[in-house]
Motif scaffolding. Structure first.
Motif, PDB file in Angstrom:
ATOM      1  N   ARG A 100       0.690  -1.254   0.033  1.00 49.36           N
ATOM      2  CA  ARG A 100       0.042   0.139  -0.095  1.00 49.36           C
ATOM      3  C   ARG A 100       0.881   1.148  -0.074  1.00 49.36           C
ATOM      4  NH1 ARG A 100      -3.478  -0.321   5.373  1.00 49.36           N
ATOM      5  NH2 ARG A 100      -4.582   1.455   4.221  1.00 49.36           N
ATOM      6  N   SER A 113      -4.915  13.088  14.012  1.00 46.59           N
ATOM      7  CA  SER A 113      -4.025  11.939  13.948  1.00 46.59           C
ATOM      8  C   SER A 113      -2.636  11.769  13.255  1.00 46.59           C
ATOM      9  CB  SER A 113      -4.816  10.781  13.387  1.00 46.59           C
ATOM     10  OG  SER A 113      -6.115  10.642  14.082  1.00 46.59           O
ATOM     11  N   TYR A 169      -9.075  10.609   8.487  1.00 49.76           N
ATOM     12  CA  TYR A 169      -9.294   9.094   8.174  1.00 49.76           C
ATOM     13  C   TYR A 169      -7.976   8.827   7.315  1.00 49.76           C
ATOM     14  CZ  TYR A 169     -14.023   8.867   9.858  1.00 49.76           C
ATOM     15  OH  TYR A 169     -15.284   9.145  10.534  1.00 49.76           O
ATOM     16  N   PHE A 170      -7.506   9.672   6.922  1.00 47.93           N
ATOM     17  CA  PHE A 170      -6.079   9.187   6.227  1.00 47.93           C
ATOM     18  C   PHE A 170      -4.888   9.218   6.959  1.00 47.93           C
ATOM     19  CE2 PHE A 170      -8.961  10.871   2.894  1.00 47.93           C
ATOM     20  CZ  PHE A 170      -9.062   9.734   1.951  1.00 47.93           C
ATOM     21  N   HIS A 197      -3.124   5.590  -2.169  1.00 45.11           N
ATOM     22  CA  HIS A 197      -3.615   6.941  -1.752  1.00 45.11           C
ATOM     23  C   HIS A 197      -2.701   7.926  -2.059  1.00 45.11           C
ATOM     24  CE1 HIS A 197      -4.179   9.889   1.534  1.00 45.11           C
ATOM     25  NE2 HIS A 197      -4.760  10.396   0.741  1.00 45.11           N
ATOM     26  N   ARG A 257      -5.085   8.899  10.350  1.00 44.20           N
ATOM     27  CA  ARG A 257      -5.403   7.710  11.295  1.00 44.20           C
ATOM     28  C   ARG A 257      -5.208   6.257  10.956  1.00 44.20           C
ATOM     29  NH1 ARG A 257     -12.004   8.338  12.248  1.00 44.20           N
ATOM     30  NH2 ARG A 257     -11.293  10.325  12.589  1.00 44.20           N
ATOM     31  N   ASP A 258      -5.305   6.254   9.491  1.00 43.33           N
ATOM     32  CA  ASP A 258      -5.102   4.810   8.698  1.00 43.33           C
ATOM     33  C   ASP A 258      -3.612   4.455   8.759  1.00 43.33           C
ATOM     34  OD1 ASP A 258      -6.704   2.817   7.650  1.00 43.33           O
ATOM     35  OD2 ASP A 258      -5.762   3.083   5.791  1.00 43.33           O
ATOM     36  N   ARG A 297      -2.593   1.465  10.607  1.00 39.04           N
ATOM     37  CA  ARG A 297      -3.525   0.182  10.755  1.00 39.04           C
ATOM     38  C   ARG A 297      -3.109  -0.947   9.906  1.00 39.04           C
ATOM     39  NH1 ARG A 297      -7.520  -2.337   8.418  1.00 39.04           N
ATOM     40  NH2 ARG A 297      -6.818  -1.350   6.473  1.00 39.04           N
ATOM     41  N   LEU A 304     -12.462  14.572   7.245  1.00 36.36           N
ATOM     42  CA  LEU A 304     -12.001  13.606   6.034  1.00 36.36           C
ATOM     43  C   LEU A 304     -10.481  13.408   5.960  1.00 36.36           C
ATOM     44  CD1 LEU A 304     -12.537  11.827   3.599  1.00 36.36           C
ATOM     45  CD2 LEU A 304     -12.197  13.858   2.265  1.00 36.36           C
TER      46      LEU A 304
END
Lengths: 217, 217
Positions: free
Chosen positions: B7, B49, B65-66, B173, B68-69, B72, B62
């Motif tokens: 990724r 984050s 979310y990127f 991303h 904080r990911d 993961r 929004l």
């Protein structure tokens, strides 16, 4: 940062703000008291990280960031009794163990708010506790159980409204599906009405859903 | 699902596709070989984050979310030598330990691709390994180290292009910042050029960045 948030996540409503049918329409056959509730949820089921997914595949675009965030840093869930089951009043027996089978997707302690006491029970990694108390008291219990992690406020809509009215919610993610339902229990009249207390972003997804994101000002 | 993905995450480029200055412009003072590289990254630093955040606060919309990911389900990172440091050729000494201080944000094994061997070393939860080999071979090493979790391809842009050319990348991303840089190393001529192999969603954020999301067809 040891701040513990109360978070509404992946909460699904229609374009007219409806999350489920009128309470009396809920039944074993229709947990949401709505015909074809998948009209609200299908965006989530299409993603690679949907917790109930059994086959490989699924999308890894925007919608997947929301489903994959579901367990992240969550140490407990709070839900209303009507999310847990269709029964009303005192428990006739303790056979009912929720809608989710032997492997509930929560994998944390879950606090079910009810005026009718019942012993806790465990299914796989999830333990259900049945608690009476105002939102503030129940949130304190859940935060303690979460051991420093955040707490998810799972719904249903009446429970979310109750915690919003008590100003206990820190962040909300509400997915608005491209469907009008006309009648049922409403989260809001308009997504803008929380802007007095929350920052608000509206993010349209390729799936047709609009993700509304709120965090405290 | 034991599928292990490679990724690319939170990879920042300008509207004209540029991720950093020409390689020869990289220096200790300018890791990206660009004046004011924060023009590409400030969206991430504004989020709650962001791994390097030290003060409380930050946005939870929004963009968060990127960020904080980022950790993961990541069990290893692969990076090019130019992401690791500004040196070229054989290591003069082993004093340089990367840009990230005593607490690098990776917290996994990191595989630095280089033709010049050097012993592994550990800083806090991050161990840097220096490996020679083609992308496929390095990816195999990283997957083994990741023990079932995904592998992050950290960059820089030359390394991302190399893995894309070898068709080893599963998801990307890329955050496109609202700035034109004119010259430097380019990820692409256009975000559309990966659509032959990948599903593609472009998601504009309130911060002015457009998040481009790709996953294999």
């Amino acid at each position: 940062m040891t701040e513990q948030l109360l978070r509404v996540m992946n909460f699904c409503v229609s374009r007219d703000g409806i999350a489920c049918g009128p309470g009396e329409d809920q039944s074993l056959e229709e947990p949401f008291g709505l015909p074809r509730p998948e009209r609200l949820f299908s965006w989530a089921g299409a993603t690679a990280s949907w917790p109930n997914r059994t086959d490989p595949g699924g999308s890894r675009g925007l919608d997947d960031y929301f489903t994959r965030d579901f367990p992240r840093n969550i140490g407990a869930e709070i839900m209303g009794r009507n999310k847990f089951g269709p029964q009303r009043g005192p428990w006739q027996d303790h056979d009912w163990q929720g809608w989710w089978g032997d492997e509930p997707p929560f994998r944390t302690p879950v606090f079910v708010m009810t005026h009718h006491s019942r012993p806790s029970f465990t299914l796989s990694d999830t333990t259900f506790h049945f608690v009476e108390g105002d939102p503030k008291t129940v949130l304190e219990q859940a935060k303690e159980a979460a051991q420093g992690q955040d707490v998810r406020l799972g719904g249903g809509v009446t429970t979310v409204r109750q915690f919003l009215d008590a100003d206990l919610v820190d962040t909300l993610h509400v997915a608005v599906a491209p469907v009008e339902l006309g009648s049922g229990l409403r989260l809001w009249d308009s997504p803008d009405e929380l802007e007095d207390r929350f920052n608000h972003e509206a993010v349209p997804s390729a799936s047709g859903v609009v993700h509304h994101l709120y965090w405290r000002r």
